[in-house]
Design an enzyme around this catalytic site. Structure first.
Site, mmCIF file in Angstrom:
data_model
loop_
_atom_site.group_PDB
_atom_site.id
_atom_site.type_symbol
_atom_site.label_atom_id
_atom_site.label_comp_id
_atom_site.label_asym_id
_atom_site.label_seq_id
_atom_site.Cartn_x
_atom_site.Cartn_y
_atom_site.Cartn_z
ATOM 1 N N ASP A 159 -3.373 -16.964 -43.929
ATOM 2 C CA ASP A 159 -4.523 -17.471 -44.678
ATOM 3 C C ASP A 159 -4.926 -16.417 -45.716
ATOM 4 O O ASP A 159 -4.383 -16.381 -46.816
ATOM 5 C CB ASP A 159 -5.636 -17.776 -43.667
ATOM 6 C CG ASP A 159 -6.876 -18.361 -44.306
ATOM 7 O OD1 ASP A 159 -6.821 -18.810 -45.452
ATOM 8 O OD2 ASP A 159 -7.941 -18.379 -43.628
ATOM 9 N N VAL A 173 -7.523 -26.152 -40.061
ATOM 10 C CA VAL A 173 -6.646 -26.993 -39.256
ATOM 11 C C VAL A 173 -6.553 -26.496 -37.816
ATOM 12 O O VAL A 173 -6.741 -25.312 -37.544
ATOM 13 C CB VAL A 173 -5.233 -27.065 -39.880
ATOM 14 C CG1 VAL A 173 -5.273 -27.790 -41.217
ATOM 15 C CG2 VAL A 173 -4.613 -25.682 -40.039
ATOM 16 N N LYS A 185 -2.579 -15.828 -29.879
ATOM 17 C CA LYS A 185 -1.983 -16.870 -29.056
ATOM 18 C C LYS A 185 -1.410 -17.993 -29.914
ATOM 19 O O LYS A 185 -0.629 -18.816 -29.443
ATOM 20 C CB LYS A 185 -3.055 -17.474 -28.115
ATOM 21 C CG LYS A 185 -3.719 -16.451 -27.227
ATOM 22 C CD LYS A 185 -4.904 -17.089 -26.478
ATOM 23 C CE LYS A 185 -5.672 -16.047 -25.702
ATOM 24 N NZ LYS A 185 -6.954 -16.624 -25.203
ATOM 25 N N GLY A 186 -1.819 -18.030 -31.181
ATOM 26 C CA GLY A 186 -1.555 -19.205 -32.025
ATOM 27 C C GLY A 186 -0.100 -19.564 -32.230
ATOM 28 O O GLY A 186 0.220 -20.728 -32.472
HETATM 29 P P1 IMP Z 1 -5.438 -14.218 -42.115
HETATM 30 O O1 IMP Z 1 -5.536 -12.809 -41.593
HETATM 31 O O2 IMP Z 1 -6.673 -14.620 -42.892
HETATM 32 O O3 IMP Z 1 -4.162 -14.476 -42.890
HETATM 33 O O4 IMP Z 1 -5.469 -15.227 -40.911
HETATM 34 C C1 IMP Z 1 -4.906 -14.964 -39.742
HETATM 35 C C2 IMP Z 1 -5.466 -15.762 -38.585
HETATM 36 O O5 IMP Z 1 -6.656 -16.527 -38.868
HETATM 37 C C3 IMP Z 1 -4.443 -16.757 -38.138
HETATM 38 O O6 IMP Z 1 -3.451 -16.156 -37.342
HETATM 39 C C4 IMP Z 1 -5.305 -17.739 -37.378
HETATM 40 O O7 IMP Z 1 -5.495 -17.279 -36.071
HETATM 41 C C5 IMP Z 1 -6.620 -17.731 -38.118
HETATM 42 N N1 IMP Z 1 -6.724 -18.910 -39.031
HETATM 43 C C6 IMP Z 1 -6.690 -18.915 -40.375
HETATM 44 N N2 IMP Z 1 -6.817 -20.168 -40.876
HETATM 45 C C7 IMP Z 1 -6.934 -20.988 -39.797
HETATM 46 C C8 IMP Z 1 -7.072 -22.419 -39.654
HETATM 47 O O8 IMP Z 1 -7.112 -23.226 -40.608
HETATM 48 N N3 IMP Z 1 -7.153 -22.882 -38.371
HETATM 49 C C9 IMP Z 1 -7.094 -22.054 -37.281
HETATM 50 N N4 IMP Z 1 -6.952 -20.722 -37.374
HETATM 51 C C10 IMP Z 1 -6.870 -20.186 -38.625
HETATM 52 MG MG MG Z 2 -3.395 -16.037 -35.208
#
Ligand code: IMP
Ligand code: MG
Length: 180
Positions: free
Chosen positions: A102, A152, A43-44
């Protein structure tokens, strides 16, 4: 006015607007004369996607996916498609629109998955790039803002499902995050 659970506003509404305007200009130039399919990751990305789409001057289509990590498997990057695209993307120019990259594990799963559907082109646009915790290298074509290693919320990003409607990106107070 800042939400009481925040320690700091990292990116103001004005900064968001001008950063997204610049992304829109780049994307409009790169895809001029083509029809671009924006794939929002629910949803982000919703707030970002709707603002970005309005700063793009070429034709766009919208489609959505919802991804969820298997419980307890966040660090392994095992991702499940909870909601898939409505339309075929074969021969389409596709831009994945994400809230934040992330670890990179989510995009590392999604990119090859969408590639098997034979789009004409496939790129990633993320509002936020948090490169310090990257576990998988992800080819990000468009990034709005690079941020430090802080949790965040706001402008689509949540903690336990809330704070998405804040009109800015802010850093949560330590005490609000469970286990701190
Ligand atoms: P990744 O797979 O670790 O790159 O992260 C993907 C998902 O983790 C993002 O689409 C977010 O939904 C969540 N996420 C990562 N860092 C944050 C943050 O600082 N705040 C809120 N959601 C985060
Ligand atoms: Mg996300």
């Amino acid at each position: 006015m800042m939400h009481k659970d925040l320690q700091e506003i990292l990116i103001s509404p004005e900064e968001l607007s001008s950063g997204i305007g610049k992304l829109g200009e780049r994307i409009s130039a790169d895809y001029a004369g083509r029809c671009l399919t924006l794939v929002g990751v629910l949803k982000g990305s919703v707030f970002f996607l709707t603002d970005l789409a309005r700063r793009i001057t070429t034709d766009v289509r919208l489609d959505f996916m919802m991804l969820s990590s298997y419980a307890g498997a966040q660090s392994t990057g095992v991702v499940r498609i909870a909601l898939d695209l409505k339309e075929s993307i074969e021969d389409s120019d596709v831009l994945i629109v994400e809230d934040i990259v992330d670890s990179g594990l989510t995009m590392n799963y999604l990119l090859p998955n969408l590639k098997t559907r034979r789009p004409r082109s496939l790129e990633i646009c993320t509002l936020l790039d948090k490169p310090s915790r990257r576990k998988a290298q992800v080819p990000i074509k468009y990034a709005g803002f690079t941020i430090p290693d802080k949790f965040v919320v706001g402008y689509g990003l949540d903690y336990n499902g809330i704070y998405r409607n804040l009109p800015y990106i802010g850093v949560l107070k330590e005490g609000v995050i469970e286990g701190n």
